[in-house]
Design an enzyme around this catalytic site. Structure first.
Site, mmCIF file in Angstrom:
data_model
loop_
_atom_site.group_PDB
_atom_site.id
_atom_site.type_symbol
_atom_site.label_atom_id
_atom_site.label_comp_id
_atom_site.label_asym_id
_atom_site.label_seq_id
_atom_site.Cartn_x
_atom_site.Cartn_y
_atom_site.Cartn_z
ATOM 1 C CE1 TYR A 51 -3.368 2.859 0.504
ATOM 2 C CE2 TYR A 51 -2.004 3.504 2.371
ATOM 3 C CZ TYR A 51 -3.011 3.785 1.468
ATOM 4 O OH TYR A 51 -3.660 4.975 1.520
ATOM 5 C CG HIS A 81 -3.682 14.368 -0.474
ATOM 6 N ND1 HIS A 81 -3.770 13.702 -1.670
ATOM 7 C CD2 HIS A 81 -4.145 13.498 0.476
ATOM 8 C CE1 HIS A 81 -4.247 12.488 -1.465
ATOM 9 N NE2 HIS A 81 -4.482 12.348 -0.178
ATOM 10 C CG ASN A 193 -0.751 8.468 6.134
ATOM 11 O OD1 ASN A 193 -0.747 7.254 6.050
ATOM 12 N ND2 ASN A 193 -1.777 9.186 5.755
ATOM 13 C CE1 TYR A 278 -19.692 25.925 48.516
ATOM 14 C CE2 TYR A 278 -20.496 25.009 46.453
ATOM 15 C CZ TYR A 278 -20.521 25.042 47.836
ATOM 16 O OH TYR A 278 -21.344 24.202 48.523
ATOM 17 N NE ARG A 281 -16.501 27.561 51.611
ATOM 18 C CZ ARG A 281 -17.685 26.929 51.704
ATOM 19 N NH1 ARG A 281 -17.738 25.657 52.033
ATOM 20 N NH2 ARG A 281 -18.795 27.575 51.458
ATOM 21 C CG PHE A 327 -3.509 7.105 9.737
ATOM 22 C CD1 PHE A 327 -4.873 7.135 9.964
ATOM 23 C CD2 PHE A 327 -2.985 6.047 9.004
ATOM 24 C CE1 PHE A 327 -5.703 6.145 9.482
ATOM 25 C CE2 PHE A 327 -3.814 5.050 8.512
ATOM 26 C CZ PHE A 327 -5.187 5.099 8.744
ATOM 27 C CD GLU A 413 -9.180 8.249 4.354
ATOM 28 O OE1 GLU A 413 -9.605 9.416 4.445
ATOM 29 O OE2 GLU A 413 -8.235 7.922 3.619
#
Length: 510
Positions: A51, A81, A193, A278, A281, A327, A413
């Site tokens: 791959y 990309h 990646n 609060y 405190r 990834f 994905e």
């Protein structure tokens, strides 16, 4: 700075981020890098489909690629990309992204040649920083789009910044005396990646959140004296009985900051108030829990910063190239959500202290809205409203991102982490928190000054003096926006905390 992949500390990375240091990998990483590159080269020339080495990507993984097209495959991957949008990532975080990528590649499992490592190191040394759009990653299959913009600059494509000027990446490389790289098998995939963008955003958010936590201990100590609050709830025995480290540290720090306060000593006896609200405190319990949460995040992000997170990975121990899912940025997404919760809560309790100080019904005789002439003057009335707006905004921004997912890439994905924008929002949240804490510092300083002739501790007097160097006391109403901006700056850049001896805050670190 020389970094050892797998052993780099957050303190080293924070110095790189804040100081813009050049980085090189330790020589001990070089043999593993070369060995994995050789293994990938052999696979690229073989007949067995691997791959991303001699196949397409994602849903196209079943398509075999000829050895002669290997370089084209990797170049096409990067260019296709480069789909990022939005504002560019700030230069210091771009540098951190590149350093994190170096650390990941340096684990010797990514199969890149030494030439790729050398170019990243040289770009850092010469100050050639890719222009990376901040949006476009869903935090799985790596931070693909933003990392592609980083990789494109290495090819001489896209844009880069050199000596403060943005230009074509090819021009920036040439001006720095560098040459673009021609990618070999898998190198493009190794570069895009990975979780380095999400992790860099998260680390930047973590370091600023830690700075705000330290500042909050200082401003809250001032606020406690301003409303003449009790320090009895900060006794060590109370917090050791519960046992949480952050709570113990927060109480101990506040006691040290307030030690020697005349204001505190003036109402130990005869005070008709039995308990403080609060927000006074329970400060150690709340801020301490946030400190502990940030500590958990720091451990996660130190592991991630040193991790090999691309795909496939070269497993030299078993002489195999194996597809996996490192990834997927789920650990980073969870870490970002935790940081967001801490930021929101530090701001929430700070805002309640601001509200306490401006309200004459609750502030133990301080003038309304901390102005000496109320009615004619509104004082810090709307500064408190602004703090409420920012507190509310941070609460909304703290909604978890890690619980969201959407399938992408033709359902290949089909579960993603959303780590990138989950971590990117932290910059905005930290900016909001700096404003809230800055407003608290202004209110608390005014409150303490109204207690004259009684004085707060010597340490806190120095904090007020630092604030007063650039923000005068509010004797009468004036145009307020510059004061609020300056107060936020004093928080964000650490100027206010720098007035405190470092040893008093030494335990509140990443």
């Amino acid at each position: 700075m020389i970094l050892i992949p797998g052993e780099t500390t957050l303190a080293q990375l924070e110095r790189v981020w804040r100081e813009g240091l050049a980085v090189q990998l330790d020589d001990s990483a070089r043999p593993g890098i070369a060995a994995s590159a050789a293994r990938i080269a052999a696979a690229a020339n073989g007949d067995v489909p691997v791959y991303g080495v001699n196949t397409g990507f994602g849903k196209l993984a079943s398509i075999k690629i000829a050895a002669k097209d290997t370089a084209t495959l990797q170049r096409n991957l990067i260019l296709s990309h480069c789909c990022g949008v939005g504002e560019p990532v700030e230069p210091e975080t771009v540098r951190l992204i590149m350093v994190l990528k170096l650390l990941s590649l340096g684990r010797g499992a990514s199969g890149v040649r030494p030439e790729v490592i050398a170019l990243i190191e040289a770009m850092l040394a010469k100050g050639v920083l890719p222009v990376i759009p901040s949006q476009g990653s869903v935090g799985a299959s790596g931070d693909l789009a933003p990392l592609a913009h980083m990789a494109a600059a290495m090819l001489g494509e896209g844009r880069a910044v050199y000596q403060g000027h943005e230009m074509a990446s090819a021009e920036a490389l040439a001006a720095a005396g560098l040459s673009p790289v021609v990618l070999a098998a898998k190198e493009g995939l190794a570069l895009i990646n990975g979780t380095q963008v999400s992790t860099a955003f998260a680390l930047a958010g973590l370091w600023d959140a830690y700075a705000s936590a330290r500042a909050a201990l200082v401003t809250s100590s001032l606020s406690t004296d301003a409303i003449m609050g009790s320090t009895a709830p900060f006794l060590d025995q109370i917090h050791t009985l519960r046992g949480h480290r952050g709570q113990i540290v927060a109480a101990r720090t506040m006691r040290a900051l307030m030690d020697g306060s005349e204001i505190r000593e003036s109402h130990r006896d005869g005070d008709t108030r039995v308990q403080d609200p609060y927000c006074i405190r329970c400060q150690p319990q709340v801020t301490g829990a946030c400190i502990d949460l940030l500590g958990q995040v720091a451990r996660t992000l130190q592991i991630e910063a040193n991790a090999a997170t691309d795909n496939p990975l070269v497993l030299t121990e078993v002489d195999a190239i194996v597809s996996g899912g490192n990834f997927h940025a789920e650990p980073v997404a969870f870490a970002a959500d935790q940081i967001a919760l801490a930021i929101a809560e530090i701001g929430a309790i700070s805002q309640r202290r601001i509200a306490l100080m401006v309200d004459p019904a609750l502030s133990h005789d301080l003038p309304p809205f901390l102005t000496p002439d109320p009615g004619l003057n509104s004082g810090l009335m709307i500064a408190e409203v602004t703090s409420a707006a920012l507190m509310s905004e941070n609460k909304h921004l703290a909604t978890p991102c890690s619980t969201d997912s959407t399938p992408t890439s033709a359902n290949q994905e089909d579960h993603v982490s959303m780590a990138a924008h989950g971590a990117r929002r932290l910059k905005r949240m930290n900016a909001n928190l700096a404003h809230i804490l800055g407003i608290e510092a202004m209110c608390a300083s005014a409150g303490v000054e109204f207690r004259a002739p009684l004085k707060t501790s010597g340490v806190l007097q120095q904090v007020i003096a630092t604030l007063r160097q650039t923000i005068p006391a509010l004797d009468q109403d004036r145009y307020m926006a510059p004061d609020l901006a300056e107060a936020a700056r004093l928080i964000h850049d650490g100027t206010l905390v720098a007035a405190v001896p470092a040893e008093l805050l030494a335990e509140v670190v990443a």
